[in-house]
Enzyme design. Structure first.
Site, PDB file in Angstrom:
ATOM      1  N   ARG A   1     -62.952  45.425 -37.633  1.00  0.00           N
ATOM      2  CA  ARG A   1     -62.443  47.055 -37.080  1.00  0.00           C
ATOM      3  C   ARG A   1     -62.874  47.376 -36.072  1.00  0.00           C
ATOM      4  O   ARG A   1     -62.184  48.283 -35.435  1.00  0.00           O
ATOM      5  CB  ARG A   1     -63.235  47.917 -38.694  1.00  0.00           C
ATOM      6  CG  ARG A   1     -62.776  49.489 -38.490  1.00  0.00           C
ATOM      7  CD  ARG A   1     -63.280  50.145 -39.865  1.00  0.00           C
ATOM      8  NE  ARG A   1     -62.503  51.318 -39.744  1.00  0.00           N
ATOM      9  CZ  ARG A   1     -63.473  52.657 -39.635  1.00  0.00           C
ATOM     10  NH1 ARG A   1     -64.550  52.614 -39.064  1.00  0.00           N
ATOM     11  NH2 ARG A   1     -62.706  54.039 -39.672  1.00  0.00           N
TER      12      ARG A   1
ATOM     13  N   ILE B   1     -58.293  56.606 -37.870  1.00  0.00           N
ATOM     14  CA  ILE B   1     -58.284  55.463 -38.459  1.00  0.00           C
ATOM     15  C   ILE B   1     -59.116  55.972 -39.648  1.00  0.00           C
ATOM     16  O   ILE B   1     -60.206  56.557 -39.632  1.00  0.00           O
ATOM     17  CB  ILE B   1     -58.991  54.288 -37.603  1.00  0.00           C
ATOM     18  CG1 ILE B   1     -59.242  53.231 -38.571  1.00  0.00           C
ATOM     19  CG2 ILE B   1     -60.303  54.900 -37.026  1.00  0.00           C
ATOM     20  CD1 ILE B   1     -59.615  52.043 -37.680  1.00  0.00           C
ATOM     21  N   SER B   2     -58.478  55.524 -40.783  1.00  0.00           N
ATOM     22  CA  SER B   2     -59.189  55.969 -42.193  1.00  0.00           C
ATOM     23  C   SER B   2     -60.465  55.240 -42.359  1.00  0.00           C
ATOM     24  O   SER B   2     -60.678  54.361 -41.828  1.00  0.00           O
ATOM     25  CB  SER B   2     -58.326  55.355 -43.368  1.00  0.00           C
ATOM     26  OG  SER B   2     -56.718  55.912 -42.957  1.00  0.00           O
ATOM     27  N   GLN B   3     -61.331  55.850 -43.473  1.00  0.00           N
ATOM     28  CA  GLN B   3     -62.482  55.461 -43.719  1.00  0.00           C
ATOM     29  C   GLN B   3     -62.432  54.067 -44.295  1.00  0.00           C
ATOM     30  O   GLN B   3     -61.494  53.828 -45.314  1.00  0.00           O
ATOM     31  CB  GLN B   3     -62.999  56.651 -44.732  1.00  0.00           C
ATOM     32  CG  GLN B   3     -64.500  56.429 -45.154  1.00  0.00           C
ATOM     33  CD  GLN B   3     -64.895  57.586 -46.169  1.00  0.00           C
ATOM     34  OE1 GLN B   3     -64.005  58.596 -46.252  1.00  0.00           O
ATOM     35  NE2 GLN B   3     -65.824  57.566 -46.648  1.00  0.00           N
TER      36      GLN B   3
END
Ligand code: SAH
Length: 221
Positions: A42, A68-70
């Site tokens: 990530r 950016i998503s969790q």
């Protein structure tokens, strides 16, 4: 060998271990999903001052005012999508490209679209650098899907619509699954799993979530 480099490596390894632990403790238990998320770094999808928080279970800002998503949400959505190795997947909302890179570990082919050219350009460069040859990234208003590549075995939408967009429902193969957040952007949204049966669509509500809205038309960057 010891020294600063060794310490840094150990520190990173520990952060990555905690990252996987956080995923498991949020209910991401499918070994295929965990392996996929272990493989995709990530840290490559987050820039500048936020890069050092890449292994924390939180959404982070990216370019064009997006996020950016969790990671645990990425994991739960990927798990709900139940992707098989022969599947063709459409993702709406490329953003950083992280979710698409995770899907690319599990699917035969991934198409991902975003309304911002800049995000598509940056994600395409990353996919090339990471050797992810089965991902195709395009600028498009994803609420219309990708008619030329349809139908899809799986569709994942990572921006919230008030209702599942009709063209996406139509572009889902019989037996196909679509996972998407629905609801108004500033209110509670729910993650929904839609399964296309022979005679219609089945809807299952998974959990409350919070996503940026699905916006019409293309961005100006
Ligand atoms: N999946 C991304 C996070 C997505 S954030 C990741 O892994 O980083 C949601 C994204 O949806 C944003 O980049 C936003 O630009 C995009 N988006 C919003 N409306 C859209 C639309 N109509 N078509 C395509 N992309 C859209």
């Amino acid at each position: 060998m010891t020294g600063a480099g060794g310490d840094e490596d150990a520190h990173l390894a520990e952060r990555k271990m905690r990252f996987l632990f956080a995923l498991r403790s949020h209910g991401v238990t499918d070994p295929r999903v965990l392996t996929a998320m272990e493989k995709v770094d990530r840290g490559r999808f987050v820039r500048g001052i936020f890069a050092e928080r890449a292994y924390e279970d939180m959404p982070l800002p990216i370019a064009c005012g997006q996020t950016i998503s969790q990671p645990s949400v990425v994991g739960l959505m990927t798990q709900a999508l139940n992707v098989g190795p022969r599947d063709t997947v459409l993702e709406v909302g490329t953003g950083s490209g992280y979710q698409a890179a995770v899907l690319a570990q599990l699917a035969r082919r991934v198409y991902t679209v975003d309304r911002w050219r800049r995000l598509v350009r940056e994600a395409s460069t990353l996919f090339r650098d990471l050797g992810l040859v089965n991902v195709t990234c395009m600028t498009a208003d994803g609420s219309f899907g990708l008619p030329d590549q349809a139908p899809f075995d799986r569709i994942l939408v990572t921006a919230a619509a008030e209702d599942p967009p009709g063209p996406l429902l139509q572009q889902l193969k019989p037996g196909g699954i679509m996972v998407l957040p629905v609801g108004q952007s500033d209110a509670v949204q729910h993650l929904i799993k839609v399964t296309r049966g022979d005679r219609g669509y089945d809807y299952e509500e998974l959990r409350p979530v919070r996503f940026v809205p699905l916006v019409e038309g293309l961005g100006n960057e």
